[in-house]
Scaffold this motif. Structure first.
Motif, mmCIF file in Angstrom:
data_model
loop_
_atom_site.group_PDB
_atom_site.id
_atom_site.type_symbol
_atom_site.label_atom_id
_atom_site.label_comp_id
_atom_site.label_asym_id
_atom_site.label_seq_id
_atom_site.Cartn_x
_atom_site.Cartn_y
_atom_site.Cartn_z
ATOM 1 N N GLU A 1 -0.696 152.071 -43.447
ATOM 2 C CA GLU A 1 0.909 152.927 -42.640
ATOM 3 C C GLU A 1 0.450 152.918 -41.523
ATOM 4 O O GLU A 1 -0.394 152.290 -40.339
ATOM 5 N N LEU B 1 1.168 159.331 -45.042
ATOM 6 C CA LEU B 1 2.078 159.450 -46.636
ATOM 7 C C LEU B 1 1.602 158.273 -47.844
ATOM 8 O O LEU B 1 0.981 158.112 -48.958
ATOM 9 N N TYR C 1 6.812 154.791 -52.631
ATOM 10 C CA TYR C 1 7.933 155.317 -51.642
ATOM 11 C C TYR C 1 9.010 154.053 -51.644
ATOM 12 O O TYR C 1 8.478 153.401 -51.291
ATOM 13 N N VAL D 1 10.053 153.683 -44.413
ATOM 14 C CA VAL D 1 9.895 154.704 -45.254
ATOM 15 C C VAL D 1 11.088 156.076 -44.676
ATOM 16 O O VAL D 1 11.721 156.958 -45.535
#
Ligand code: SF4
Length: 323
Positions: free
Chosen positions: A238, A250, A323, A312
């Motif tokens: 991430e 996320l 996602y 995303v």
């Protein structure tokens, strides 16, 4: 490469060979860094976070070319560093410096502070005379909160926090553009960690520095980082602007790391997500998503298909099938 990009890392990999037992013959490989890509713009701080052994320090050493990569590219100030010859590399090293985790072992105990901080000045011929060099060392010591009178002392005469300040002065001495701070506060008492972070922030402003700030704890990088990249088993899972990542994590791994940070406000409750087990061996990373063996949100697809790191939301990248 955009004009304001200082560092570009593309698909960087480092596999270390390890010898197996006599009867096995063939060497196994530790996938320490396995396809890492990111950019750093001039003047920003990117926090690189993950558990011990996730490849974050190896990434830092590859960027400085202290170790050679298995594959991938690193471009610093428009120069591809893995193609640079020795002379070019020496010039580049002046502009890329590292601050080490352990201020106890990273300073030569037989050298005075003047020699330690002045060493780079001599190597890169940044001062004409000894007096000029002394003056520069004195100035640097002042900038990091030490007294110039302390320049004739040896590392053992200083506390841990003071030694880290010496390490910072040594890095600054050669006028770098990029500093890789490899867990610079994790060996220090909690009471002085904030002082060193504040010092690094002040120096960034004064000297127009760019930081790659490596840490194993998301709490440490929260205030200093403009963006944060979370690493797991050799990969970035991430990457987002700091505020966004802390407000809206996320990836389930980031969620778990954040859930372990105590919230100062007692009225706000956050559910603690306990990570199952230890990280798998980087010799045989799991098939599919590398995090699936510990993920509290895994589903059918996760152990079969490897998720790609995708953007995303604006500037928010994540590698997860959700996602
Ligand atoms: Fe968890 Fe699956 Fe996402 Fe991996 S891809 S983080 S296992 S939900």
């Amino acid at each position: 490469m955009a004009n304001d990009t200082l560092l570009q890392v593309r698909d960087l990999r480092k596999y270390f060979d390890i010898k197996r037992g006599f009867f096995w013959g063939e060497a196994a490989k530790v996938h320490a860094v396995d396809g890492v890509s990111f950019d750093l713009t001039h003047g920003e701080t990117l926090g690189l976070v993950g558990e011990s052994g996730c490849g974050k320090s190896t990434t830092g050493r590859l960027i400085l070319r202290l170790i050679e990569p298995t594959s991938g590219e690193v471009t610093f100030d428009h120069v591809p560093i893995f193609q640079a010859d020795k002379a070019e590399m020496r010039r580049l090293r002046q502009r890329m410096q590292i601050i080490f985790q352990d201020p106890y072992s990273s300073l030569n105990p037989r050298m005075t502070v003047e020699q330690i901080v002045g060493e780079g000045i001599v190597i890169h011929k940044l001062c004409q005379t000894k007096a000029e060099r002394r003056e520069r060392v004195a100035d640097l010591l002042q900038k990091v909160g030490l007294s110039p009178e302390q320049m004739n002392r040896y590392p053992h005469e200083f506390s841990g926090g003071q030694r880290q300040r010496v390490g910072i002065a040594r890095a600054l001495a050669v006028k770098p553009k990029l500093i890789i701070a490899d867990e610079p506060i994790s060996a220090l008492d909690v009471s002085i960690q904030a002082q060193v972070i504040n010092l690094l922030e002040d120096l960034q402003e004064q000297f127009d520095l760019t930081y790659l700030f490596i840490a194993h704890d998301l709490r440490v990088v929260e205030h200093i980082s403009d963006r944060v990249a979370v690493m797991y088993l050799g990969q970035i899972v991430e990457l987002a602007d700091s505020q966004e990542l802390y407000a809206r994590p996320l990836h389930p791994y980031t969620e778990a790391l954040l859930s372990a940070i105590p919230i100062p406000d007692p009225t706000t409750k956050r559910q603690r997500i306990i990570l199952e087990g230890d990280p798998p061996s980087p010799i045989h990373p799991p098939q599919g998503c590398r995090f699936h063996t510990r993920c509290h949100k895994r589903f059918d697809r996760c152990d079969k298909e490897e998720p790609a790191l995708r953007e995303v939301a604006p500037r928010h990248w994540v590698s997860c099938h959700l996602y």
